[in-house]
Motif scaffolding. Sequence first.
Motif, short mmCIF file in Angstrom:
data_model
loop_
_atom_site.label_atom_id
_atom_site.label_comp_id
_atom_site.label_asym_id
_atom_site.label_seq_id
_atom_site.Cartn_x
_atom_site.Cartn_y
_atom_site.Cartn_z
N ARG A 9 -1.90 95.09 -41.76
CA ARG A 9 -2.03 96.49 -41.37
C ARG A 9 -1.71 97.35 -42.58
NH1 ARG A 9 2.21 97.54 -37.23
NH2 ARG A 9 3.27 95.89 -38.37
N PRO A 10 -2.39 98.47 -42.74
CA PRO A 10 -2.04 99.37 -43.84
C PRO A 10 -0.58 99.80 -43.72
CG PRO A 10 -4.08 100.05 -42.79
CD PRO A 10 -3.49 98.97 -41.94
N VAL B 185 3.38 89.93 -45.08
CA VAL B 185 2.78 91.26 -45.16
C VAL B 185 1.86 91.34 -46.38
CG1 VAL B 185 3.27 93.73 -45.38
CG2 VAL B 185 4.78 92.28 -44.02
N VAL B 186 0.62 91.73 -46.13
CA VAL B 186 -0.39 91.85 -47.18
C VAL B 186 -1.15 93.15 -46.96
CG1 VAL B 186 -2.44 90.81 -48.22
CG2 VAL B 186 -0.66 89.34 -47.29
N GLU B 187 -1.25 93.96 -47.98
CA GLU B 187 -2.08 95.16 -47.88
C GLU B 187 -3.53 94.72 -47.70
OE1 GLU B 187 -1.71 98.58 -47.91
OE2 GLU B 187 0.42 98.16 -47.61
N PRO B 188 -4.31 95.41 -46.87
CA PRO B 188 -5.71 95.01 -46.66
C PRO B 188 -6.51 94.88 -47.95
CG PRO B 188 -5.08 96.68 -45.07
CD PRO B 188 -3.93 96.56 -46.03
N ALA C 249 -9.35 93.65 -38.31
CA ALA C 249 -8.81 92.31 -38.18
C ALA C 249 -9.88 91.21 -38.28
CB ALA C 249 -8.01 92.17 -36.89
N PRO C 250 -11.00 91.30 -37.56
CA PRO C 250 -12.01 90.24 -37.70
C PRO C 250 -12.57 90.15 -39.12
CG PRO C 250 -12.41 91.50 -35.70
CD PRO C 250 -11.36 92.24 -36.49
N ARG C 251 -12.77 91.29 -39.78
CA ARG C 251 -13.30 91.28 -41.14
C ARG C 251 -12.31 90.67 -42.13
NH1 ARG C 251 -12.47 93.23 -45.66
NH2 ARG C 251 -10.97 94.78 -44.96
N ILE C 252 -11.03 91.01 -41.99
CA ILE C 252 -10.02 90.46 -42.89
C ILE C 252 -9.87 88.96 -42.67
CG2 ILE C 252 -7.55 90.48 -43.45
CD1 ILE C 252 -7.67 93.56 -42.93
N ALA C 253 -9.87 88.52 -41.41
CA ALA C 253 -9.81 87.09 -41.11
C ALA C 253 -11.01 86.37 -41.71
CB ALA C 253 -9.74 86.87 -39.60
N ALA C 254 -12.18 86.97 -41.59
CA ALA C 254 -13.39 86.36 -42.16
C ALA C 254 -13.32 86.31 -43.68
CB ALA C 254 -14.61 87.15 -41.73
N VAL D 9 -5.73 88.09 -34.30
CA VAL D 9 -4.97 88.16 -33.06
C VAL D 9 -5.59 89.18 -32.12
CG1 VAL D 9 -2.72 88.62 -32.04
CG2 VAL D 9 -2.87 87.43 -34.24
N ASP D 10 -5.99 88.69 -30.97
CA ASP D 10 -6.56 89.57 -29.94
C ASP D 10 -5.44 90.48 -29.43
OD1 ASP D 10 -8.47 90.56 -28.18
OD2 ASP D 10 -7.98 89.09 -26.63
N GLY D 11 -5.62 91.77 -29.55
CA GLY D 11 -4.60 92.72 -29.13
C GLY D 11 -3.70 93.18 -30.27
N GLY D 12 -3.84 92.53 -31.43
CA GLY D 12 -3.15 92.96 -32.64
C GLY D 12 -1.64 93.06 -32.54
N TYR D 13 -1.11 94.05 -33.25
CA TYR D 13 0.33 94.25 -33.35
C TYR D 13 0.97 94.45 -31.97
CZ TYR D 13 4.77 96.55 -34.06
OH TYR D 13 6.10 96.89 -34.00
N THR D 14 0.34 95.24 -31.13
CA THR D 14 0.91 95.52 -29.81
C THR D 14 1.13 94.24 -29.03
OG1 THR D 14 -0.18 97.67 -29.80
CG2 THR D 14 0.59 96.83 -27.68
N ALA D 15 0.14 93.37 -29.01
CA ALA D 15 0.25 92.11 -28.28
C ALA D 15 1.29 91.20 -28.91
CB ALA D 15 -1.11 91.41 -28.23
N MET D 16 1.31 91.11 -30.25
CA MET D 16 2.29 90.26 -30.93
C MET D 16 3.70 90.77 -30.68
SD MET D 16 0.91 87.68 -32.55
CE MET D 16 2.11 87.23 -33.77
N ASN D 17 3.90 92.06 -30.75
CA ASN D 17 5.22 92.65 -30.52
C ASN D 17 5.69 92.39 -29.09
OD1 ASN D 17 7.47 94.14 -31.45
ND2 ASN D 17 6.69 95.94 -30.37
N ARG D 18 4.79 92.50 -28.15
CA ARG D 18 5.12 92.25 -26.74
C ARG D 18 5.58 90.80 -26.55
NH1 ARG D 18 0.27 93.26 -24.30
NH2 ARG D 18 0.60 95.46 -24.75
N VAL D 19 4.87 89.85 -27.14
CA VAL D 19 5.23 88.43 -27.01
C VAL D 19 6.56 88.17 -27.73
CG1 VAL D 19 4.56 86.09 -27.67
CG2 VAL D 19 2.88 87.63 -26.70
N ALA D 20 6.75 88.74 -28.91
CA ALA D 20 8.00 88.55 -29.66
C ALA D 20 9.19 89.07 -28.87
CB ALA D 20 7.91 89.23 -31.01
N GLN D 21 9.05 90.23 -28.25
CA GLN D 21 10.14 90.78 -27.44
C GLN D 21 10.41 89.92 -26.21
OE1 GLN D 21 9.28 94.89 -26.60
NE2 GLN D 21 9.71 95.53 -28.70
N ARG D 22 9.36 89.46 -25.58
CA ARG D 22 9.52 88.61 -24.40
C ARG D 22 10.22 87.30 -24.77
NH1 ARG D 22 4.26 86.10 -22.82
NH2 ARG D 22 5.02 84.58 -24.30
N ASP D 23 9.83 86.72 -25.91
CA ASP D 23 10.41 85.44 -26.33
C ASP D 23 11.85 85.56 -26.82
OD1 ASP D 23 8.01 84.29 -25.67
OD2 ASP D 23 7.35 83.94 -27.74
#
Length: 128
Positions: free
Chosen positions: A46-47, A61-64, A94-99, A112-126
């Motif tokens: 993410r920028p 962490v990597v600048e785009p 995200a798809p372009r950077i992964a490619a 990651v489908d859902g990006g930062y929001t989804a990752m943050n949600r899973v990290a908090q839950r875990d």
Amino acid sequence: MEKGTVDTQVGAKGSKIGEWTQVEPITATGAMRVVGQGRGVVVDARPQVRRHQGSLPGAVVVEPGEVSRVFGGTSTGWVHHDSEIAVVSVRSEAPRIAAEIADMGYRNVHYVDGGYTAMNRVAQRDSR
């Protein structure tokens, strides 16, 4: 190659369409599982302005604009070409950077489908 044809002889578990290899998404839960098992890494591309939302535990962490410099060459020294790589970035990038990473010879790249929001949600839950 004619315009509109698909080259399926490209690695990275995808086919090359136009300029980039098509990569598949991974769920945030799947990405966290891969990292937790030591089989891969989350790349936060993410920028800088967006990263002020917070960081993802254990993410690289990597600048785009620095992706090709960080992942280019024959070896990065910190991630093997067979490792799972889960890219988090702004939804449209995200798809372009992964490619882009996959096109450098990495074989198991996803966004990651859902990006930062989804990752943050899973990290908090875990962490509970």
